[in-house]
Scaffold this motif. Structure first.
Motif, PDB file in Angstrom:
ATOM      1  N   TYR A  36       3.786   3.603  -9.337  1.00  0.00           N
ATOM      2  CA  TYR A  36       2.662   4.487  -9.026  1.00  0.00           C
ATOM      3  C   TYR A  36       2.593   5.677  -9.990  1.00  0.00           C
ATOM      4  O   TYR A  36       1.520   6.032 -10.475  1.00  0.00           O
ATOM      5  CB  TYR A  36       2.703   4.977  -7.574  1.00  0.00           C
ATOM      6  CG  TYR A  36       1.799   4.158  -6.672  1.00  0.00           C
ATOM      7  CD1 TYR A  36       0.415   4.246  -6.763  1.00  0.00           C
ATOM      8  CD2 TYR A  36       2.330   3.269  -5.750  1.00  0.00           C
ATOM      9  CE1 TYR A  36      -0.421   3.470  -5.966  1.00  0.00           C
ATOM     10  CE2 TYR A  36       1.516   2.486  -4.943  1.00  0.00           C
ATOM     11  CZ  TYR A  36       0.139   2.590  -5.053  1.00  0.00           C
ATOM     12  OH  TYR A  36      -0.687   1.827  -4.269  1.00  0.00           O
ATOM     13  N   SER A  37       3.759   6.286 -10.286  1.00  0.00           N
ATOM     14  CA  SER A  37       3.738   7.424 -11.219  1.00  0.00           C
ATOM     15  C   SER A  37       3.225   6.980 -12.576  1.00  0.00           C
ATOM     16  O   SER A  37       2.461   7.699 -13.232  1.00  0.00           O
ATOM     17  CB  SER A  37       5.133   8.012 -11.430  1.00  0.00           C
ATOM     18  OG  SER A  37       5.731   8.237 -10.223  1.00  0.00           O
ATOM     19  N   GLY A  38       3.652   5.780 -12.991  1.00  0.00           N
ATOM     20  CA  GLY A  38       3.207   5.250 -14.286  1.00  0.00           C
ATOM     21  C   GLY A  38       1.692   5.050 -14.307  1.00  0.00           C
ATOM     22  O   GLY A  38       1.017   5.413 -15.267  1.00  0.00           O
ATOM     23  N   VAL A  44      11.847   0.684  -2.984  1.00  0.00           N
ATOM     24  CA  VAL A  44      10.931   1.814  -2.850  1.00  0.00           C
ATOM     25  C   VAL A  44      10.917   2.646  -4.140  1.00  0.00           C
ATOM     26  O   VAL A  44       9.873   3.149  -4.568  1.00  0.00           O
ATOM     27  CB  VAL A  44      11.373   2.647  -1.623  1.00  0.00           C
ATOM     28  CG1 VAL A  44      10.845   4.047  -1.683  1.00  0.00           C
ATOM     29  CG2 VAL A  44      10.917   1.954  -0.349  1.00  0.00           C
ATOM     30  N   GLU A  45      12.088   2.745  -4.788  1.00  0.00           N
ATOM     31  CA  GLU A  45      12.176   3.518  -6.036  1.00  0.00           C
ATOM     32  C   GLU A  45      11.255   2.904  -7.091  1.00  0.00           C
ATOM     33  O   GLU A  45      10.565   3.615  -7.825  1.00  0.00           O
ATOM     34  CB  GLU A  45      13.624   3.532  -6.582  1.00  0.00           C
ATOM     35  CG  GLU A  45      14.602   4.354  -5.772  1.00  0.00           C
ATOM     36  CD  GLU A  45      14.918   3.747  -4.411  1.00  0.00           C
ATOM     37  OE1 GLU A  45      14.933   2.498  -4.297  1.00  0.00           O
ATOM     38  OE2 GLU A  45      15.114   4.519  -3.446  1.00  0.00           O
ATOM     39  N   HIS A  46      11.258   1.577  -7.146  1.00  0.00           N
ATOM     40  CA  HIS A  46      10.420   0.908  -8.142  1.00  0.00           C
ATOM     41  C   HIS A  46       8.937   1.082  -7.819  1.00  0.00           C
ATOM     42  O   HIS A  46       8.109   1.248  -8.719  1.00  0.00           O
ATOM     43  CB  HIS A  46      10.809  -0.572  -8.247  1.00  0.00           C
ATOM     44  CG  HIS A  46      10.259  -1.236  -9.471  1.00  0.00           C
ATOM     45  ND1 HIS A  46      10.113  -2.598  -9.590  1.00  0.00           N
ATOM     46  CD2 HIS A  46       9.775  -0.720 -10.635  1.00  0.00           C
ATOM     47  CE1 HIS A  46       9.577  -2.883 -10.769  1.00  0.00           C
ATOM     48  NE2 HIS A  46       9.369  -1.763 -11.422  1.00  0.00           N
ATOM     49  N   ILE A  47       8.603   1.075  -6.523  1.00  0.00           N
ATOM     50  CA  ILE A  47       7.206   1.342  -6.119  1.00  0.00           C
ATOM     51  C   ILE A  47       6.783   2.707  -6.671  1.00  0.00           C
ATOM     52  O   ILE A  47       5.712   2.858  -7.269  1.00  0.00           O
ATOM     53  CB  ILE A  47       7.069   1.356  -4.571  1.00  0.00           C
ATOM     54  CG1 ILE A  47       7.209  -0.047  -3.982  1.00  0.00           C
ATOM     55  CG2 ILE A  47       5.754   2.037  -4.139  1.00  0.00           C
ATOM     56  CD1 ILE A  47       5.965  -0.887  -3.913  1.00  0.00           C
ATOM     57  N   VAL A  94       5.127  -3.540  -0.373  1.00  0.00           N
ATOM     58  CA  VAL A  94       3.786  -3.469  -0.955  1.00  0.00           C
ATOM     59  C   VAL A  94       3.134  -2.186  -0.443  1.00  0.00           C
ATOM     60  O   VAL A  94       3.173  -1.901   0.759  1.00  0.00           O
ATOM     61  CB  VAL A  94       2.931  -4.709  -0.576  1.00  0.00           C
ATOM     62  CG1 VAL A  94       1.489  -4.542  -1.062  1.00  0.00           C
ATOM     63  CG2 VAL A  94       3.540  -5.993  -1.153  1.00  0.00           C
ATOM     64  N   VAL A  95       2.597  -1.399  -1.370  1.00  0.00           N
ATOM     65  CA  VAL A  95       1.922  -0.144  -0.995  1.00  0.00           C
ATOM     66  C   VAL A  95       0.503  -0.193  -1.557  1.00  0.00           C
ATOM     67  O   VAL A  95       0.305  -0.257  -2.771  1.00  0.00           O
ATOM     68  CB  VAL A  95       2.698   1.081  -1.536  1.00  0.00           C
ATOM     69  CG1 VAL A  95       1.899   2.367  -1.304  1.00  0.00           C
ATOM     70  CG2 VAL A  95       4.070   1.177  -0.859  1.00  0.00           C
ATOM     71  N   HIS A  96      -0.453  -0.180  -0.638  1.00  0.00           N
ATOM     72  CA  HIS A  96      -1.867  -0.275  -1.031  1.00  0.00           C
ATOM     73  C   HIS A  96      -2.552   1.061  -0.766  1.00  0.00           C
ATOM     74  O   HIS A  96      -2.566   1.538   0.368  1.00  0.00           O
ATOM     75  CB  HIS A  96      -2.545  -1.386  -0.235  1.00  0.00           C
ATOM     76  CG  HIS A  96      -4.042  -1.299  -0.268  1.00  0.00           C
ATOM     77  ND1 HIS A  96      -4.750  -1.235  -1.446  1.00  0.00           N
ATOM     78  CD2 HIS A  96      -4.964  -1.246   0.723  1.00  0.00           C
ATOM     79  CE1 HIS A  96      -6.036  -1.148  -1.164  1.00  0.00           C
ATOM     80  NE2 HIS A  96      -6.200  -1.137   0.147  1.00  0.00           N
ATOM     81  N   LEU A  97      -3.098   1.679  -1.825  1.00  0.00           N
ATOM     82  CA  LEU A  97      -3.715   3.004  -1.689  1.00  0.00           C
ATOM     83  C   LEU A  97      -5.065   3.046  -2.411  1.00  0.00           C
ATOM     84  O   LEU A  97      -5.391   2.151  -3.196  1.00  0.00           O
ATOM     85  CB  LEU A  97      -2.778   4.077  -2.269  1.00  0.00           C
ATOM     86  CG  LEU A  97      -1.353   4.130  -1.690  1.00  0.00           C
ATOM     87  CD1 LEU A  97      -0.493   5.117  -2.469  1.00  0.00           C
ATOM     88  CD2 LEU A  97      -1.354   4.484  -0.212  1.00  0.00           C
ATOM     89  N   HIS A  98      -5.801   4.129  -2.126  1.00  0.00           N
ATOM     90  CA  HIS A  98      -7.114   4.323  -2.765  1.00  0.00           C
ATOM     91  C   HIS A  98      -7.177   5.702  -3.443  1.00  0.00           C
ATOM     92  O   HIS A  98      -8.100   6.468  -3.174  1.00  0.00           O
ATOM     93  CB  HIS A  98      -8.255   4.267  -1.739  1.00  0.00           C
ATOM     94  CG  HIS A  98      -8.127   3.232  -0.662  1.00  0.00           C
ATOM     95  ND1 HIS A  98      -8.171   3.528   0.679  1.00  0.00           N
ATOM     96  CD2 HIS A  98      -7.977   1.889  -0.735  1.00  0.00           C
ATOM     97  CE1 HIS A  98      -8.057   2.415   1.393  1.00  0.00           C
ATOM     98  NE2 HIS A  98      -7.931   1.410   0.567  1.00  0.00           N
ATOM     99  N   PHE A 129      -3.225  -2.394  -5.273  1.00  0.00           N
ATOM    100  CA  PHE A 129      -2.045  -2.910  -4.562  1.00  0.00           C
ATOM    101  C   PHE A 129      -0.877  -2.869  -5.544  1.00  0.00           C
ATOM    102  O   PHE A 129      -1.011  -3.344  -6.675  1.00  0.00           O
ATOM    103  CB  PHE A 129      -2.259  -4.362  -4.113  1.00  0.00           C
ATOM    104  CG  PHE A 129      -2.877  -4.489  -2.763  1.00  0.00           C
ATOM    105  CD1 PHE A 129      -4.241  -4.338  -2.594  1.00  0.00           C
ATOM    106  CD2 PHE A 129      -2.092  -4.743  -1.636  1.00  0.00           C
ATOM    107  CE1 PHE A 129      -4.819  -4.444  -1.334  1.00  0.00           C
ATOM    108  CE2 PHE A 129      -2.654  -4.857  -0.373  1.00  0.00           C
ATOM    109  CZ  PHE A 129      -4.022  -4.709  -0.220  1.00  0.00           C
ATOM    110  N   VAL A 130       0.255  -2.320  -5.087  1.00  0.00           N
ATOM    111  CA  VAL A 130       1.442  -2.266  -5.924  1.00  0.00           C
ATOM    112  C   VAL A 130       2.604  -2.882  -5.141  1.00  0.00           C
ATOM    113  O   VAL A 130       2.811  -2.555  -3.971  1.00  0.00           O
ATOM    114  CB  VAL A 130       1.769  -0.804  -6.316  1.00  0.00           C
ATOM    115  CG1 VAL A 130       3.109  -0.714  -7.028  1.00  0.00           C
ATOM    116  CG2 VAL A 130       0.654  -0.244  -7.212  1.00  0.00           C
ATOM    117  N   GLY A 131       3.334  -3.797  -5.789  1.00  0.00           N
ATOM    118  CA  GLY A 131       4.465  -4.442  -5.120  1.00  0.00           C
ATOM    119  C   GLY A 131       5.738  -4.264  -5.912  1.00  0.00           C
ATOM    120  O   GLY A 131       5.716  -4.216  -7.146  1.00  0.00           O
TER     121      GLY A 131
END
Ligand SMILES: [Zn+2]
Length: 363
Positions: free
Chosen positions: A195-197, A188-191, A111-115, A182-184
């Protein structure tokens, strides 16, 4: 899949200013019953394997079966105590991120949570929710602005469960109004693909990029005055986007309050706007009204001052305010800026005071 993947993806985003500023954002990896979540106070760009807190997921899951006090401060400290107790032996020197519970309930390995400013152009806009549905359809959910901590985790949990019932799959993208995303994913490749999408889909709607190439920063007579009024250090920024914003009171409107908790932490919740001839009086009135020294002061026709107790704090105030300018510009295609509400701003300001006290007392 391993802790090395988590370190890699954390640094990957941490080093990219389009995604992460200062200590913002956090990441996690699940290994069976273990959750590795970024310790608070650590910047994503600099993480190592030891920067993550190892937590017992079974102990975290028990939080959902418990009853907590209704009063916010009592409730949050009780939940925090249970979160601390969910750390594995030997982890007691680290504090899990306040968002650890959210990481745990998202049923994905990473899970990668960013702002990111671009994403917050959507989450901090007047028509953000409708725009999100239009752009992402059923691939994402929207969580209305919610105080951080237990209440936010519970709100997200309910929305995730609803999504699962409706769609028969887990939601991988969760937009938090006036906060971030939040992105899960299980790799890692799918993360990175997700995010790019998200970034490119939002970029399709953006009409204008804010320009900071001719912004200058310096120490001058105005920064000296603000340093004297509000802190040890003040740095003056002018030119570029800043010049257009400080033209008059109404041009300053898009950045006259605050978008997310992260902005409050570094740049404060109440930027001051004053006339050059009225700085002392304007400052005093502002402090009387808000109860706090501003960390950002704009002087009409001149520029903006970042104010802090150290040079680093003053620079961070300017950097985060610059991020607010980006958010305001990116919100334009989605109905324009939408600030945090006064009650949410108060909650964060009080919470910051509590956190400061607990740091000082070494708890
Ligand atoms: Zn956050």
């Amino acid at each position: 899949m391993s802790l090395e993947n988590l370190v890699e993806v954390s640094r990957y985003y941490g080093k990219n200013p389009d995604y992460v500023l200062a200590g913002g954002g956090n990441t996690s990896w699940k290994d069976g019953d273990l959750l590795y979540v970024k310790a608070s106070g650590m910047a994503l760009a600099d993480v190592e394997s030891a920067s993550f807190v190892k937590m017992d997921r079974k102990a975290l899951a028990k939080i959902w079966g418990k009853n907590y006090p209704a009063e916010a401060a009592e409730r949050e400290s009780a939940v925090l105590a249970d979160m601390m107790a969910a750390r594995l032996p030997g982890e007691d020197q680290k504090r899990p991120s306040v968002e650890a519970l959210l990481h745990d309930i998202m049923p994905f390995t990473f899970v990668v949570h960013l702002h990111p400013a671009k994403i917050n152009g959507l989450t901090c806009s007047r028509m953000g929710e409708a725009a999100m549905k239009n752009i992402f359809g059923d691939e994402a959910i929207w969580i209305p602005s919610t105080n951080p901590g237990y209440i936010l985790s519970k709100t997200v949990k309910t929305a995730m469960d609803d999504y699962y019932t409706r769609m028969n799959k887990n939601v991988a993208i969760i937009f938090l109004q006036n906060h971030g995303v939040f992105v899960g994913a299980d790799t890692v490749e799918h993360i990175k693909e997700l995010y790019s999408g998200i970034m490119s889909n939002i970029a399709l709607h953006i009409q204008r990029e804010p320009c900071f190439s001719d912004e200058k920063r310096e120490s001058n007579e105005l920064s000296k005055l603000f340093a004297e009024l509000g802190g040890e250090m003040a740095i003056f920024a002018y030119g570029g986007e800043v010049a257009a914003l400080v033209k008059d009171c109404s041009s300053f409107k898009p950045v006259s309050s605050v978008f997310t908790p992260d902005h409050i932490v570094y740049a404060g919740s109440d930027p001051l706007f004053v006339e050059e001839t009225d700085i002392r009086q304007g400052w005093e009135n502002h402090v009387r009204k808000t109860g706090r020294d501003p960390k950002i002061a704009a002087v009409r026709g001149r520029g903006i001052c970042g104010i802090g107790i150290t040079e680093k704090a003053a620079t961070l105030a300017l950097d985060l305010f610059r991020d607010s300018i980006k958010v305001a510009v990116y919100s334009e295609p989605f109905g324009g800026p939408c600030f945090m509400t006064a009650d949410k701003i108060d909650f964060i300001n009080n919470w910051e005071v509590e956190r400061f006290r607990s740091n000082v007392s070494g708890k």
